[in-house]
Design an enzyme around this catalytic site. Structure first.
Site, mmCIF file in Angstrom:
data_model
loop_
_atom_site.group_PDB
_atom_site.id
_atom_site.type_symbol
_atom_site.label_atom_id
_atom_site.label_comp_id
_atom_site.label_asym_id
_atom_site.label_seq_id
_atom_site.Cartn_x
_atom_site.Cartn_y
_atom_site.Cartn_z
ATOM 1 N N SER A 180 -43.784 -34.916 40.819
ATOM 2 C CA SER A 180 -43.319 -35.271 42.167
ATOM 3 C C SER A 180 -41.941 -34.713 42.494
ATOM 4 O O SER A 180 -41.524 -34.762 43.660
ATOM 5 C CB SER A 180 -43.307 -36.789 42.324
ATOM 6 O OG SER A 180 -44.632 -37.295 42.279
ATOM 7 N N GLU A 231 0.784 -1.232 0.000
ATOM 8 C CA GLU A 231 0.000 0.000 0.000
ATOM 9 C C GLU A 231 0.821 1.290 0.000
ATOM 10 O O GLU A 231 0.408 2.274 -0.586
ATOM 11 C CB GLU A 231 -0.921 -0.001 1.234
ATOM 12 C CG GLU A 231 -1.981 -1.087 1.208
ATOM 13 C CD GLU A 231 -3.005 -0.877 0.101
ATOM 14 O OE1 GLU A 231 -3.471 0.266 -0.077
ATOM 15 O OE2 GLU A 231 -3.326 -1.858 -0.593
#
Length: 829
Positions: free
Chosen positions: A488, A90
């Site tokens: 239960s 770049e």
């Protein structure tokens, strides 16, 4: 000569005027564009959107959440080789120029002049500083105005910030394709590596991407991507940043990309990760979750999570296969390329080792199947086609679920499968666990579902969670979102209320038929034990809980009152507001597995309040802790001057005592009896001290088991999402408890057999196991029973019956039907 001097003077004057006019024009132009420039000082406090990462308790990655997949990486943490790759691609003169590369600008201008009229996009020639200005402060508009502003901003940024700061902003902001922003995220997305693990070739490829990430896709445009990568390698070598040999080697490296999903990364942790995501969302909001860069350390134990997932799904499949084969998932035409057709059918990705397949041909002894091909990173269907064989051994379980052949074991493969059937299959294994090469077993997705929660009872930390058979199939979390009747398994809370209010495990209650007038227009309620018609007469509370006797529980609830039971249910967090109906003492209300496991944790830890949590700690992007679950004070934990033989640190636990510690032990001891000789005897195979309780709802629609060792609690329910009968005998002890057994055997395999802790003050007295009376010379089987100070087992009692000599039920008014023998009394009332 004089004329020549005059002419030269004229030219000088004109040149000076032109120069001054040019300078004035340039100054005016700069002033014009400068007055509307964005404020570049915001870069100083720049906080980019950063993904939130969720980790398991061992640090392994569980999930990532973001809009832009970005991890912010300080420039000091970026390897020099990676920096050089981006500079080569770049801006090789980045550390020399003042924001604008004039040589590059001249080249771009020349190329622009050459391409006038060609409709080609102008070449950029932007420096890294200019790209920072554009990405952070400007738009992507292609115009001279934007380029001028970009250049002006670049020069100002260069004067305000260091080169390293500018490069750090650039490397963390750039888009590199596949949803990845910044080099840290791109390194994970493309190569599943951290930045410091990248090879030269991999770094060069990432550096090639900023110009055109879509055009350099590693699969769709592989040749172009490799060409651009090699260009970056050439620039690295020309600049002297790598050696010729390194460049040559890197050019030969294949562009091997590892796909990495943006979802739950720990196997079997999808439900857990989604629950954490919802929690963080509710605490901090959407923006903080997806952009805040939070680091979330969860309570998940990956090892236990895998055990939980394996045992829960195995239990669901075991039940479902016993109901028979319901048929294929779908059908397709297998002529031509069956792989392309099968690839378009949605399959579940989280049921490994199951794989979707299509039946290609069948015979009496086998069926040839073709497996669903995978997809490459670009989405294209893989050209590889894998096939296998399902033999008769792989379909023996597949009895017809309906029709004239219902319940019959198949005698040939073709009775079950036909060409075009889309199915699931997994490797066939021998009894010793070894795989039969090339052969597979037929599978079907279970209709039944359920949930499991595993918790540390001392801290409330959720160690594992299974919210259903498959997260891909249904994201509904049955562990936290499904409200079901616990049956239960709620009874221990009723017995806790009794133990806290003067009753003991040796209290005797009549187990006999009972009728309760529920009031005008409602009718008479006749609760029955699960084994209808079987009653045991005078029964201790221990034996009543062990056998899960409904009539005893109803009589007990009558005596102590439903308002008190409702208070205990609220105290334990099972229900927020329990109605005052006796049926709710049998677990008729709806609650979640998470709530039930939390309640049982308070039995296991001696009655301390527990707040369940899936999160240990949350840190913000700067590492500051903004949430911590454990609020206990640690005195002496900080030693700023180091260890100097000071006293050991002390944890100060100020959590509420919701249940007397001695009551908690009594209930725990009674639930040990449920495992040793009651409805959950299958749990005995674990071979460690375990207490727990089964639960089965009316019409056998849900099956539960909640149980615990001294240091881990597990809760399970099994049932259909749209409740329906599971089948006769499909109780908590038959369906849920075996799953818990399989899990606990794995989870506790390397743990010592630690007995439950007996609190100070408890008296262990030997009593007759059947009558609950103090053991004597003529007593049969005896046990050590837990009694609080001031209580003791009775020496004798008398019983007033509620049935005639033939055992037929006798109807009595509710106000007279309180038949409970208290310790030390001589009668029943």
């Amino acid at each position: 000569m004089r004329l020549l001097f005059r002419f030269m003077g004229f030219l000088f004057a004109v040149g000076t005027i032109v120069f001054l006019v040019g300078v004035a024009a340039v100054a005016g132009l700069i002033w014009h564009y400068s007055k509307d420039l964005p404020d570049y000082s915001q870069l100083q406090d720049y906080e980019p959107p950063v993904m939130t990462r969720v980790h398991a308790s061992d640090g392994s990655l569980l999930g990532e959440y973001s809009r832009e997949r970005r991890l912010y990486l300080p420039i000091q943490a970026v390897p020099k080789m990676v920096i050089n790759a981006f500079l080569a691609a770049e801006d090789k003169n980045f550390y020399e120029h003042g924001g604008i590369d004039y040589q590059g600008l001249a080249r771009a201008a020349l190329l622009y002049a050459q391409n006038i009229g060609s409709n080609r996009r102008p070449q950029g020639a932007s420096t890294i500083t200019q790209q920072v200005a554009k990405n952070f402060l400007l738009t992507n508009e292609v115009s001279f105005t934007r380029k001028i502003k970009e250049a002006l901003l670049a020069m100002r940024i260069e004067r305000a910030y260091s080169k390293d700061r500018i490069l750090e902003l650039y490397l963390n902001e750039i888009y590199l394709g596949l949803g990845a922003y910044g080099i840290a995220a791109a390194s994970l997305v493309y190569f599943d590596k951290s930045v410091n693990e990248l090879t030269v070739a991999e770094a060069a490829y990432l550096a090639a991407l900023p110009k055109a990430p879509a055009a350099l896709h590693p699969v769709r445009n592989r040749d172009r991507a490799i060409e651009r990568r090699n260009y970056v390698l050439d620039r690295l070598m020309e600049n002297g940043w790598i050696k010729q040999a390194d460049a040559d080697k890197a050019r030969k490296d294949p562009l091997a990309v590892t796909s990495r999903a943006n979802a739950a990364h720990t196997f079997a942790g999808e439900y857990f990760a989604e629950e954490v995501r919802r929690d963080v969302f509710e605490r901090y909001g959407e923006k903080k979750l997806y952009e805040g860069g939070l680091s979330v350390r969860t309570t998940l134990d990956p090892k236990l999570q895998v055990f939980a997932r394996q045992t829960m799904t195995a239990g669901l499949v075991r039940y479902d296969e016993a109901q028979g084969w319901r048929g294929p998932v779908n059908k397709i035409d297998v002529s031509g390329d069956w792989g392309l057709k099968l690839a378009d059918v949605k399959s579940l990705n989280d049921v490994s080792p199951w794989r979707m397949a299509v039946v290609l041909e069948t015979s009496d002894q086998s069926a040839r199947i073709g497996f669903q091909p995978g997809r490459e990173l670009g989405g294209a269907v893989s050209k590889e086609r894998q096939v296998g064989l399902i033999t008769l051994d792989g379909v023996r379980w597949a009895k017809a679920a309906s029709g004239p052949s219902r319940g019959k074991t198949p005698t040939s493969v073709s009775q079950v499968l036909s060409p075009g059937d889309i199915i699931y299959a997994d490797p066939l294994v021998n009894k010793d666990g070894s795989r039969v090469e090339g052969q597979y077993r037929l599978r079907q997705l279970p209709e039944v579902s359920g949930a499991m929660v595993v918790m540390d009872p001392w801290t409330g930390r959720v160690l594992a969670m299974v919210g259903g058979f498959s997260f891909d199939q249904s994201q509904f979390n049955r562990a936290t979102q499904a409200y079901r009747q616990p049956g239960s398994s709620f009874k221990p809370l009723v017995y806790s209320a009794a133990m806290d209010n003067g009753y003991t495990p040796s209290t005797v209650v009549i187990d006999a038929p009972i009728e309760i007038d529920q009031g005008q227009g409602i009718g008479v309620w006749r609760p029955e034990n699960y084994s209808t018609g079987k009653y045991y007469g005078p029964t201790t509370l221990r034996n009543a809980l062990q056998r899960s006797l409904n009539t005893v529980t109803v009589r007990l609830a009558q005596d102590i009152g439903m308002p008190l039971i409702g208070e205990y249910a609220k105290r334990f967090g099972v229900y927020d507001d329990l109605p005052n109906y006796l049926s709710y003492a049998l677990g008729a209300g709806e609650t979640t597995v998470m709530r039930m496991v939390t309640a049982y944790s308070m039995f296991a830890n001696g009655g301390r309040r527990v707040k369940p949590t899936l999160i240990d700690r949350i840190q913000d992007r700067y590492g500051r802790t903004i949430f911590k679950h454990d609020q206990r004070e640690c005195r002496g934990c900080e030693a700023p001057e180091g260890w100097k033989n000071q006293a050991e640190p002390q944890l100060v636990d100020r959590r509420e005592q919701v249940l007397d510690a001695m009551t908690a032990y009594q209930i725990t001891s009674m639930m040990e009896g449920v495992v040793q000789g009651g409805t959950a005897t299958v749990i005995r195979e674990v071979g460690k001290p375990i207490a727990g309780k089964t639960g089965t709802t009316n019409d056998e629609k849900d099956a539960w088991f909640i149980g615990f060792s001294p240091d881990v609690v597990v809760g399970i329910y099994v049932g259909y999402d749209k409740p329906r009968n599971l089948g006769r005998g499909m109780t908590g002890g038959h369906l849920a408890a075996p799953i818990a057994k399989d899990f606990l055997k794995l989870a506790l395999a390397d743990k010592p057999a630690v007995p439950f802790r007996v609190p100070a003050g408890i008296k262990l007295i030997r009593v007759d196991a059947k009558s609950g009376m103090r053991a004597g010379p003529e007593s049969g089987r005896t046990i050590l029973e837990a009694f609080k100070p001031g209580t003791a087992p009775p020496d004798n009692y008398s019983v007033i019956g509620v049935a005639d000599a033939d055992g037929r039920s006798v109807t009595v008014p509710p106000e007279a039907d309180r038949m409970i023998l208290r310790p030390g009394t001589g009668g029943l009332y």
